[in-house]
Design a protein around this motif. Structure first.
Motif, PDB file in Angstrom:
ATOM      1  N   GLY A 235       0.798  -1.211   0.000  1.00 15.70           N
ATOM      2  CA  GLY A 235       0.000   0.000   0.000  1.00 15.70           C
ATOM      3  C   GLY A 235       0.835   1.268   0.000  1.00 15.70           C
ATOM      4  O   GLY A 235       0.292   2.367   0.012  1.00 15.70           O
ATOM      5  N   SER A 236       2.183   1.164  -0.002  1.00 16.81           N
ATOM      6  CA  SER A 236       3.026   2.346  -0.021  1.00 16.81           C
ATOM      7  C   SER A 236       3.630   2.500  -1.400  1.00 16.81           C
ATOM      8  O   SER A 236       3.511   1.637  -2.261  1.00 16.81           O
ATOM      9  CB  SER A 236       4.131   2.230   1.029  1.00 16.81           C
ATOM     10  N   SER A 237       4.329   3.633  -1.613  1.00 21.44           N
ATOM     11  CA  SER A 237       4.946   3.898  -2.907  1.00 21.44           C
ATOM     12  C   SER A 237       6.439   3.579  -2.895  1.00 21.44           C
ATOM     13  O   SER A 237       7.152   3.957  -3.798  1.00 21.44           O
ATOM     14  CB  SER A 237       4.741   5.367  -3.282  1.00 21.44           C
ATOM     15  N   SER A 238       6.929   2.920  -1.867  1.00 24.12           N
ATOM     16  CA  SER A 238       8.350   2.616  -1.771  1.00 24.12           C
ATOM     17  C   SER A 238       8.748   1.625  -2.858  1.00 24.12           C
ATOM     18  O   SER A 238       8.034   0.671  -3.154  1.00 24.12           O
ATOM     19  CB  SER A 238       8.681   2.026  -0.397  1.00 24.12           C
ATOM     20  N   GLY A 239       9.932   1.866  -3.447  1.00 27.33           N
ATOM     21  CA  GLY A 239      10.460   0.963  -4.450  1.00 27.33           C
ATOM     22  C   GLY A 239      11.565   0.106  -3.877  1.00 27.33           C
ATOM     23  O   GLY A 239      11.937   0.215  -2.705  1.00 27.33           O
ATOM     24  N   ARG A 240      12.130  -0.761  -4.719  1.00 25.85           N
ATOM     25  CA  ARG A 240      13.142  -1.687  -4.267  1.00 25.85           C
ATOM     26  C   ARG A 240      14.368  -0.956  -3.719  1.00 25.85           C
ATOM     27  O   ARG A 240      14.909  -1.314  -2.667  1.00 25.85           O
ATOM     28  CB  ARG A 240      13.538  -2.607  -5.444  1.00 25.85           C
ATOM     29  N   LEU A 241      14.835   0.092  -4.427  1.00 27.99           N
ATOM     30  CA  LEU A 241      16.022   0.821  -3.967  1.00 27.99           C
ATOM     31  C   LEU A 241      15.768   1.462  -2.608  1.00 27.99           C
ATOM     32  O   LEU A 241      16.608   1.378  -1.710  1.00 27.99           O
ATOM     33  CB  LEU A 241      16.411   1.885  -4.994  1.00 27.99           C
ATOM     34  N   GLU A 242      14.609   2.085  -2.466  1.00 22.66           N
ATOM     35  CA  GLU A 242      14.294   2.753  -1.200  1.00 22.66           C
ATOM     36  C   GLU A 242      14.264   1.748  -0.051  1.00 22.66           C
ATOM     37  O   GLU A 242      14.758   2.028   1.046  1.00 22.66           O
ATOM     38  CB  GLU A 242      12.955   3.480  -1.328  1.00 22.66           C
ATOM     39  N   ILE A 243      13.701   0.584  -0.289  1.00 26.95           N
ATOM     40  CA  ILE A 243      13.655  -0.455   0.752  1.00 26.95           C
ATOM     41  C   ILE A 243      15.062  -0.932   1.093  1.00 26.95           C
ATOM     42  O   ILE A 243      15.417  -1.091   2.266  1.00 26.95           O
ATOM     43  CB  ILE A 243      12.786  -1.631   0.276  1.00 26.95           C
ATOM     44  N   ASP A 244      15.903  -1.117   0.067  1.00 26.36           N
ATOM     45  CA  ASP A 244      17.275  -1.567   0.313  1.00 26.36           C
ATOM     46  C   ASP A 244      18.040  -0.550   1.148  1.00 26.36           C
ATOM     47  O   ASP A 244      18.802  -0.915   2.062  1.00 26.36           O
ATOM     48  CB  ASP A 244      17.996  -1.808  -1.016  1.00 26.36           C
ATOM     49  N   LEU A 245      17.859   0.735   0.846  1.00 30.28           N
ATOM     50  CA  LEU A 245      18.567   1.773   1.592  1.00 30.28           C
ATOM     51  C   LEU A 245      18.087   1.837   3.033  1.00 30.28           C
ATOM     52  O   LEU A 245      18.890   2.032   3.956  1.00 30.28           O
ATOM     53  CB  LEU A 245      18.384   3.132   0.915  1.00 30.28           C
ATOM     54  N   CYS A 246      16.787   1.648   3.231  1.00 32.92           N
ATOM     55  CA  CYS A 246      16.250   1.636   4.595  1.00 32.92           C
ATOM     56  C   CYS A 246      16.813   0.461   5.388  1.00 32.92           C
ATOM     57  O   CYS A 246      17.072   0.583   6.595  1.00 32.92           O
ATOM     58  CB  CYS A 246      14.733   1.587   4.568  1.00 32.92           C
ATOM     59  N   GLU A 247      17.012  -0.679   4.709  1.00 33.18           N
ATOM     60  CA  GLU A 247      17.573  -1.840   5.389  1.00 33.18           C
ATOM     61  C   GLU A 247      19.036  -1.617   5.777  1.00 33.18           C
ATOM     62  O   GLU A 247      19.555  -2.280   6.677  1.00 33.18           O
ATOM     63  CB  GLU A 247      17.440  -3.073   4.503  1.00 33.18           C
ATOM     64  N   LEU A 248      19.687  -0.665   5.110  1.00 33.01           N
ATOM     65  CA  LEU A 248      21.062  -0.315   5.475  1.00 33.01           C
ATOM     66  C   LEU A 248      21.097   0.676   6.635  1.00 33.01           C
ATOM     67  O   LEU A 248      22.182   1.074   7.072  1.00 33.01           O
ATOM     68  CB  LEU A 248      21.793   0.288   4.270  1.00 33.01           C
TER      69      LEU A 248
END
Length: 634
Positions: free
Chosen positions: A578-591
């Protein structure tokens, strides 16, 4: 086939749920078989109804007991034992921190009055809660309705400020742009505010010139505690008043306690204001969207800083040429200082501001063939920590062929540059100049490349995924792309891991302490962003225990000039459903980063029509935590 006890024991079991049609004799047998069971069913129904009545009665009794128990528990609830002064502290911390409170039942502090009588009494007994107010002057559609809403609002102001009980006040008064006919009430609110002048500490006035005079020309003794004054003159259709005429001679500028002066779209000579210049700590001079000029030039800005040795914050927008012939006189600044002091001075070419920590400057192009120095080139700022810079060029198609004024300023500093936050407009310099400036800011922790130009999404290629700018664009703008990232990569990951040359001082990295990066408009590739973040993370791991050589990024916000590629789409990702987060944004958040990566929309959304009704937040000044200020609404 049914598996219940009745069906299992039925002599007609083999025919249940089939298409069999019983004979007449068999119908009588079925009725006879069911007769006792039907009676049993009715008995059970009666028992169920009786049990339900008992259950409802038990539930009702339990609810009454629960209400009584809750009422008694509330008597011993810890909240009842919280001292009144603690509640007041909590309420104070709930007040907005980046703007003044407004008169809205859904906003603090009025929302406190709607919770319970205890909270209402506590809020009313805390004067500091009512010591700040932003008021948008209301308007009515007819003369009668306008008089009614004006009277109601004036009484509301008295109720609000009357609760402050001598606390130092911060008041903002805003005149909506669509308030053309005031039906003779123009002085009502200034006169109301004037009644509280003995305790006013900060005053923000967004009013037409003819309305301003009621407050500005008051006796100096009326404002014994005034420290901050903000004057904005809006452009009101249908009002013939000229913004700023006569303001320079107003009495309010003679208040000896003034420390901060803000002028926006005021057509008046600031240098002629009878201010106690040596006491000023913060000055802002700028225009707005309707009147973009500040009526201020390089020479006047230099004169201003010569007179204000205690400045801590300066926000200034410069115009290209002096407005009055007197400003072209080279001795103008010296006469100004002679007017502020009892003796004349020499002819300094530089000004040293030891206390200035924040500089927000909208610079103007100066022909490099002239002998004129730009204002910023004349400054020495040993304590500068926050810099916001924008340069208006003489021609958007002509590249810079001379040393940039900001670069000249950084190179001329005779002390270590301590800038920690830099906000720069993307059109203010070439990429080469931008990188050279970054190299001179070793303490930089926050970088924001701003770009407020409107974006035509339809003109961009839908298939473009990252890329570089044209060479002529790079010569006049920063043009963020992967090449810019490479300039911020002083080393490869392998060299960083070994870090022998770093510790020996053989390598000078750019912005090693950078923690926050925001770029409004960029052509970075997704891999370029990921590699940049990961490399900075690897670099941070090479820190010694004594002193960190590098810091990992903590916050990154980037707006990309292309559609989200398929490789960045997230499918069935529960955390981001339900969010607009993409793969890159998720990867950066995991860092461990706070990341926001946006793309141009596939379809341009239509703008919703604006509501013309006056709102309590119209004209509200919002402090963005960096430089200043934006206004809400009209």
């Amino acid at each position: 086939m049914p598996n219940d006890p009745l069906s299992t024991a039925s002599p007609f079991r083999q025919w249940l749920e089939t298409g069999y049609i019983p004979l007449d004799s068999e119908v009588d047998q079925v009725k006879g078989f069911l007769e006792s069971h039907i009676i049993r069913r009715e008995v059970l129904a009666t028992q169920i109804a009786d049990a339900k009545m008992i259950l409802d009665s038990l539930k009702e009794g339990r609810a009454h007991l629960q209400n009584a128990i809750d009422a008694h528990w509330s008597l011993v609830h810890p909240a009842r034992r919280v001292p009144k002064d603690v509640w007041q502290k909590i309420f104070i911390y709930c007040l907005p921190t980046n703007h003044l409170p407004v008169m809205s039942a859904t906003e603090m502090p009025l929302v406190l009055m709607r919770v319970c009588s205890l909270w209402r009494d506590i809020a009313l007994s805390a004067p500091i809660i009512w010591s700040s107010l932003h008021l948008t002057i209301p308007r009515g559609c007819t003369p009668r309705s306008h008089l009614d809403v004006t009277g109601t609002a004036v009484q509301a102001v008295h109720n609000w400020l009357g609760r402050s009980a001598g606390e130092k006040l911060s008041i903002s008064l805003h005149w909506p742009q669509d308030l053309v006919n005031d039906y003779g009430t123009q002085d009502q609110f200034p006169l109301t505010i004037l009644q509280y002048s003995p305790t006013i500490r900060a005053l923000e006035l967004n009013l037409p010139s003819d309305v301003l005079y009621v407050l500005l020309n008051s006796d100096v003794s009326s404002f014994p505690y005034l420290e901050e004054i903000t004057v904005r003159i809006p452009t009101i259709a249908g009002r013939s008043c000229v913004g700023g005429i006569g303001i320079a001679s107003a009495n309010i500028w003679r208040v000896p306690t003034l420390k901060k002066v803000v002028l926006e779209s005021v057509n008046a000579e600031l240098l002629d204001f009878p201010l106690a210049w040596t006491k000023l700590e913060e000055i802002e001079v700028s225009g707005d969207e309707a009147v973009p000029t500040s009526f201020f030039n390089h020479d006047e800005a230099f004169s201003l800083t010569l007179a204000c040795a205690r400045l801590e914050k300066l926000r200034i927008q410069l115009t290209k040429t002096p407005r009055l012939p007197s400003m072209t006189d080279p001795s103008y600044f010296y006469r100004l200082l002679a007017r502020q002091t009892s003796h004349g001075i020499g002819s300094p070419t530089q000004v040293y501001l030891r206390h200035l920590t924040t500089l927000d400057i909208s610079d103007i192009f100066v022909d490099p063939r002239s002998d004129t120095f730009t204002f910023i080139e004349r400054l020495e700022l040993p304590a500068l920590e926050t810099l916001k810079y924008r340069l208006v060029q003489h021609s958007p198609t002509t590249p810079f062929t001379y040393i940039h004024p900001l670069l000249a300023f950084l190179l001329a500093q005779r002390h270590p540059v301590t800038i920690k936050a830099w906000y720069v407009d993307a059109t203010s310099m070439s990429r080469e100049t931008f990188i050279n400036c970054l190299a001179l800011m070793p303490q930089l922790r926050k970088l924001w490349i701003r770009d407020e130009r409107e974006l035509d999404c339809r003109a961009l290629g839908a298939e473009q995924v990252g890329g570089c700018w044209l060479s002529e664009e790079v010569e006049r703008e920063i043009c963020p792309d992967d090449d810019m990232f490479e300039a911020l990569w002083p080393l490869s990951a392998e060299v960083v891991t070994e870090h022998s040359s770093i510790r020996s001082g053989g390598v000078q990295p750019i912005c090693p302490l950078l923690e926050k990066l925001r770029v409004d408009r960029a052509n970075f590739s997704l891999d370029g962003i990921r590699d940049f973040v990961q490399l900075r993370l690897v670099m941070s791991m090479s820190n010694s225990q004594r002193q960190p050589l590098f810091l990992a990024l903590q916050d990154i916000q980037i707006g990309l000039l292309y559609l989200r590629p398929a490789s960045d789409q997230v499918v069935d990702h529960k955390k981001d459903e339900g969010s607009s987060s993409g793969r890159l944004e998720i990867d950066l958040c995991e860092l461990g980063l706070r990341a926001k990566i946006t793309f141009i929309p596939a379809a341009v959304p239509e703008k919703e029509p604006e509501n013309a009704d006056t709102k309590p937040t119209d004209g509200l000044t919002i402090n963005d935590g960096g430089f200043g200020t934006t206004s809400v609404g009209q």
